[in-house]
Design a protein around this motif. Sequence first.
Motif, PDB file in Angstrom:
ATOM      1  N   LEU A  29       0.819  -1.216   0.000  1.00 50.71           N
ATOM      2  CA  LEU A  29       0.000   0.000   0.000  1.00 50.71           C
ATOM      3  C   LEU A  29       0.854   1.269   0.000  1.00 50.71           C
ATOM      4  CD1 LEU A  29      -2.942  -1.034   2.350  1.00 50.71           C
ATOM      5  CD2 LEU A  29      -2.971  -0.781  -0.144  1.00 50.71           C
ATOM      6  N   ALA A  30       1.989   1.239   0.681  1.00 51.76           N
ATOM      7  CA  ALA A  30       2.873   2.416   0.703  1.00 51.76           C
ATOM      8  C   ALA A  30       3.349   2.760  -0.708  1.00 51.76           C
ATOM      9  CB  ALA A  30       4.066   2.173   1.620  1.00 51.76           C
ATOM     10  N   ALA A  31       3.535   1.744  -1.539  1.00 50.10           N
ATOM     11  CA  ALA A  31       3.991   1.969  -2.917  1.00 50.10           C
ATOM     12  C   ALA A  31       2.996   2.781  -3.738  1.00 50.10           C
ATOM     13  CB  ALA A  31       4.271   0.632  -3.605  1.00 50.10           C
ATOM     14  N   VAL A  32       1.730   2.829  -3.294  1.00 52.47           N
ATOM     15  CA  VAL A  32       0.714   3.618  -4.007  1.00 52.47           C
ATOM     16  C   VAL A  32       0.186   4.771  -3.145  1.00 52.47           C
ATOM     17  CG1 VAL A  32       0.035   1.799  -5.616  1.00 52.47           C
ATOM     18  CG2 VAL A  32      -1.114   1.969  -3.393  1.00 52.47           C
ATOM     19  N   GLY A  33       0.937   5.131  -2.107  1.00 51.02           N
ATOM     20  CA  GLY A  33       0.607   6.308  -1.308  1.00 51.02           C
ATOM     21  C   GLY A  33      -0.401   6.114  -0.197  1.00 51.02           C
ATOM     22  N   ILE A  34      -0.645   4.870   0.203  1.00 46.93           N
ATOM     23  CA  ILE A  34      -1.600   4.566   1.281  1.00 46.93           C
ATOM     24  C   ILE A  34      -0.820   4.074   2.493  1.00 46.93           C
ATOM     25  CG2 ILE A  34      -3.580   3.154   1.976  1.00 46.93           C
ATOM     26  CD1 ILE A  34      -4.246   5.042  -0.335  1.00 46.93           C
ATOM     27  N   GLU A  35      -1.083   4.665   3.644  1.00 49.66           N
ATOM     28  CA  GLU A  35      -0.430   4.205   4.872  1.00 49.66           C
ATOM     29  C   GLU A  35      -1.292   3.155   5.545  1.00 49.66           C
ATOM     30  OE1 GLU A  35       1.025   5.676   9.300  1.00 49.66           O
ATOM     31  OE2 GLU A  35       0.211   7.155   7.910  1.00 49.66           O
ATOM     32  N   PHE A  36      -0.675   2.037   5.908  1.00 51.68           N
ATOM     33  CA  PHE A  36      -1.329   0.968   6.655  1.00 51.68           C
ATOM     34  C   PHE A  36      -0.418   0.581   7.797  1.00 51.68           C
ATOM     35  CE2 PHE A  36      -1.539  -3.503   7.792  1.00 51.68           C
ATOM     36  CZ  PHE A  36      -2.881  -3.673   8.048  1.00 51.68           C
ATOM     37  N   ARG A  37      -1.016   0.412   8.967  1.00 48.60           N
ATOM     38  CA  ARG A  37      -0.260  -0.125  10.098  1.00 48.60           C
ATOM     39  C   ARG A  37      -1.237  -0.720  11.091  1.00 48.60           C
ATOM     40  NH1 ARG A  37       0.455   4.158  14.489  1.00 48.60           N
ATOM     41  NH2 ARG A  37      -0.629   5.982  13.662  1.00 48.60           N
ATOM     42  N   GLU A  38      -0.696  -1.506  11.982  1.00 48.49           N
ATOM     43  CA  GLU A  38      -1.507  -2.056  13.055  1.00 48.49           C
ATOM     44  C   GLU A  38      -1.258  -1.228  14.302  1.00 48.49           C
ATOM     45  OE1 GLU A  38      -0.635  -6.268  13.137  1.00 48.49           O
ATOM     46  OE2 GLU A  38      -2.239  -6.603  11.681  1.00 48.49           O
ATOM     47  N   LEU A  39      -2.331  -0.795  14.908  1.00 52.94           N
ATOM     48  CA  LEU A  39      -2.272   0.038  16.096  1.00 52.94           C
ATOM     49  C   LEU A  39      -2.719  -0.811  17.285  1.00 52.94           C
ATOM     50  CD1 LEU A  39      -1.931   3.005  17.134  1.00 52.94           C
ATOM     51  CD2 LEU A  39      -4.394   3.235  16.781  1.00 52.94           C
ATOM     52  N   PRO A  40      -1.785  -1.178  18.159  1.00 52.80           N
ATOM     53  CA  PRO A  40      -2.192  -2.021  19.291  1.00 52.80           C
ATOM     54  C   PRO A  40      -3.133  -1.264  20.222  1.00 52.80           C
ATOM     55  CG  PRO A  40       0.126  -1.368  19.485  1.00 52.80           C
ATOM     56  CD  PRO A  40      -0.378  -0.830  18.183  1.00 52.80           C
ATOM     57  N   LEU A  41      -4.320  -1.793  20.347  1.00 55.56           N
ATOM     58  CA  LEU A  41      -5.341  -1.148  21.183  1.00 55.56           C
ATOM     59  C   LEU A  41      -5.461  -1.897  22.504  1.00 55.56           C
ATOM     60  CD1 LEU A  41      -8.053  -0.638  18.434  1.00 55.56           C
ATOM     61  CD2 LEU A  41      -6.525   1.097  19.383  1.00 55.56           C
ATOM     62  N   GLN A  42      -5.491  -1.149  23.587  1.00 51.27           N
ATOM     63  CA  GLN A  42      -5.621  -1.751  24.906  1.00 51.27           C
ATOM     64  C   GLN A  42      -7.064  -2.111  25.220  1.00 51.27           C
ATOM     65  OE1 GLN A  42      -2.849  -2.577  26.513  1.00 51.27           O
ATOM     66  NE2 GLN A  42      -1.862  -1.696  24.719  1.00 51.27           N
ATOM     67  N   SER A 135      -4.828   5.033   6.243  1.00 54.06           N
ATOM     68  CA  SER A 135      -4.953   6.447   5.900  1.00 54.06           C
ATOM     69  C   SER A 135      -5.232   6.557   4.402  1.00 54.06           C
ATOM     70  CB  SER A 135      -3.651   7.170   6.249  1.00 54.06           C
ATOM     71  OG  SER A 135      -3.761   8.531   5.928  1.00 54.06           O
ATOM     72  N   VAL A 136      -6.374   7.159   4.061  1.00 60.42           N
ATOM     73  CA  VAL A 136      -6.785   7.300   2.671  1.00 60.42           C
ATOM     74  C   VAL A 136      -6.636   8.769   2.269  1.00 60.42           C
ATOM     75  CG1 VAL A 136      -8.681   6.967   1.030  1.00 60.42           C
ATOM     76  CG2 VAL A 136      -8.413   5.391   2.966  1.00 60.42           C
ATOM     77  N   PRO A 137      -5.688   9.077   1.377  1.00 62.81           N
ATOM     78  CA  PRO A 137      -5.471  10.471   0.978  1.00 62.81           C
ATOM     79  C   PRO A 137      -6.677  11.064   0.243  1.00 62.81           C
ATOM     80  CG  PRO A 137      -3.612   9.085   0.324  1.00 62.81           C
ATOM     81  CD  PRO A 137      -4.711   8.171   0.775  1.00 62.81           C
ATOM     82  N   ALA A 138      -6.794  12.364   0.278  1.00 64.83           N
ATOM     83  CA  ALA A 138      -7.864  13.073  -0.433  1.00 64.83           C
ATOM     84  C   ALA A 138      -7.842  12.681  -1.903  1.00 64.83           C
ATOM     85  CB  ALA A 138      -7.672  14.574  -0.289  1.00 64.83           C
ATOM     86  N   GLY A 139      -9.022  12.529  -2.477  1.00 62.65           N
ATOM     87  CA  GLY A 139      -9.135  12.232  -3.899  1.00 62.65           C
ATOM     88  C   GLY A 139      -8.979  10.773  -4.268  1.00 62.65           C
ATOM     89  N   THR A 140      -8.772   9.897  -3.286  1.00 62.22           N
ATOM     90  CA  THR A 140      -8.631   8.465  -3.573  1.00 62.22           C
ATOM     91  C   THR A 140     -10.013   7.861  -3.776  1.00 62.22           C
ATOM     92  OG1 THR A 140      -6.658   8.334  -2.181  1.00 62.22           O
ATOM     93  CG2 THR A 140      -7.737   6.259  -2.727  1.00 62.22           C
ATOM     94  N   ARG A 141     -10.199   7.229  -4.916  1.00 64.92           N
ATOM     95  CA  ARG A 141     -11.478   6.544  -5.180  1.00 64.92           C
ATOM     96  C   ARG A 141     -11.519   5.293  -4.307  1.00 64.92           C
ATOM     97  NH1 ARG A 141     -13.861   7.666 -10.465  1.00 64.92           N
ATOM     98  NH2 ARG A 141     -12.775   9.446 -11.339  1.00 64.92           N
ATOM     99  N   HIS A 142     -12.630   5.099  -3.619  1.00 64.18           N
ATOM    100  CA  HIS A 142     -12.737   3.951  -2.725  1.00 64.18           C
ATOM    101  C   HIS A 142     -14.190   3.625  -2.426  1.00 64.18           C
ATOM    102  CE1 HIS A 142     -12.954   7.375   0.020  1.00 64.18           C
ATOM    103  NE2 HIS A 142     -13.509   6.570   0.898  1.00 64.18           N
ATOM    104  N   TRP A 143     -14.400   2.458  -1.829  1.00 71.56           N
ATOM    105  CA  TRP A 143     -15.705   2.088  -1.303  1.00 71.56           C
ATOM    106  C   TRP A 143     -15.497   1.202  -0.095  1.00 71.56           C
ATOM    107  CZ3 TRP A 143     -13.985   0.344  -6.072  1.00 71.56           C
ATOM    108  CH2 TRP A 143     -13.835  -1.022  -6.250  1.00 71.56           C
ATOM    109  N   PHE A 144     -16.519   1.189   0.762  1.00 70.63           N
ATOM    110  CA  PHE A 144     -16.450   0.437   2.013  1.00 70.63           C
ATOM    111  C   PHE A 144     -17.632  -0.518   2.031  1.00 70.63           C
ATOM    112  CE2 PHE A 144     -17.004  -0.004   6.687  1.00 70.63           C
ATOM    113  CZ  PHE A 144     -15.747  -0.486   6.982  1.00 70.63           C
ATOM    114  N   ASP A 145     -17.371  -1.785   2.314  1.00 67.92           N
ATOM    115  CA  ASP A 145     -18.407  -2.810   2.276  1.00 67.92           C
ATOM    116  C   ASP A 145     -18.453  -3.546   3.608  1.00 67.92           C
ATOM    117  OD1 ASP A 145     -20.291  -4.701   1.453  1.00 67.92           O
ATOM    118  OD2 ASP A 145     -18.816  -5.921   0.391  1.00 67.92           O
ATOM    119  N   LEU A 146     -19.635  -3.600   4.187  1.00 69.79           N
ATOM    120  CA  LEU A 146     -19.835  -4.350   5.423  1.00 69.79           C
ATOM    121  C   LEU A 146     -20.347  -5.754   5.146  1.00 69.79           C
ATOM    122  CD1 LEU A 146     -21.414  -1.529   7.567  1.00 69.79           C
ATOM    123  CD2 LEU A 146     -19.170  -2.580   7.876  1.00 69.79           C
ATOM    124  N   GLY A 147     -20.680  -6.047   3.910  1.00 67.88           N
ATOM    125  CA  GLY A 147     -21.146  -7.371   3.534  1.00 67.88           C
ATOM    126  C   GLY A 147     -22.626  -7.564   3.800  1.00 67.88           C
TER     127      GLY A 147
END
Length: 181
Positions: A29-42, A135-147
């Motif tokens: 994802l970084a190669a196309v300008g999208i940041e992905f990481r895992e955030l450890p949540l307590q 992190s989805v930069p401005a102008g990125t075409r996307h959709w979100f599906d809950l199934g």
Amino acid sequence: MSRLSVHHQSSPQIPNKVLGHAEDIAGTLAAVGIEFRELPLQSRVQAGASEQEILAALGETMEQLKRDSDLSQAEVISIDQRHWPREGDKPVDTPVEVLADGAQLYLFLAGQGLLSLHIGDFVYGLIGERNALVSVPAGTRHWFDLGEFPHCAAIRLSAANAVAARPSGDAIAASFPRLED
């Protein structure tokens, strides 16, 4: 654990690659300008929990994310198929590709959701699960599906003055597999 499938837009049913390791997902994802990481949540929340319960459970983590990303508007997505539909819940429609004028940040808390990012000739389908931060930069075409059978708790952060995402006019989302497919 989150998973990423990468498809050429001309072959929605056949992925070019499927990744399951966080480092591989982040690098692709970084190669196309999208940041992905895992955030450890307590704290833990359940899909279907109320907006107030979720925001209270995240507390300082949410405030830190808002400060770090400069995004202050939080939209809570929380649906549990066992208690759905509840009075006032919206039906889950077929996803539609959208464009947002500002950046967005997705934090997955429980269950899973499919965030598809249409970048150039490729679609990156991320099945986000607990701790996934995208992190989805401005102008990125996307959709979100809950199934068809939604079971997800997530937060979408955007700028306080953000205009609602608008349909891109491309029917591509209907061609790609849904969350359960």
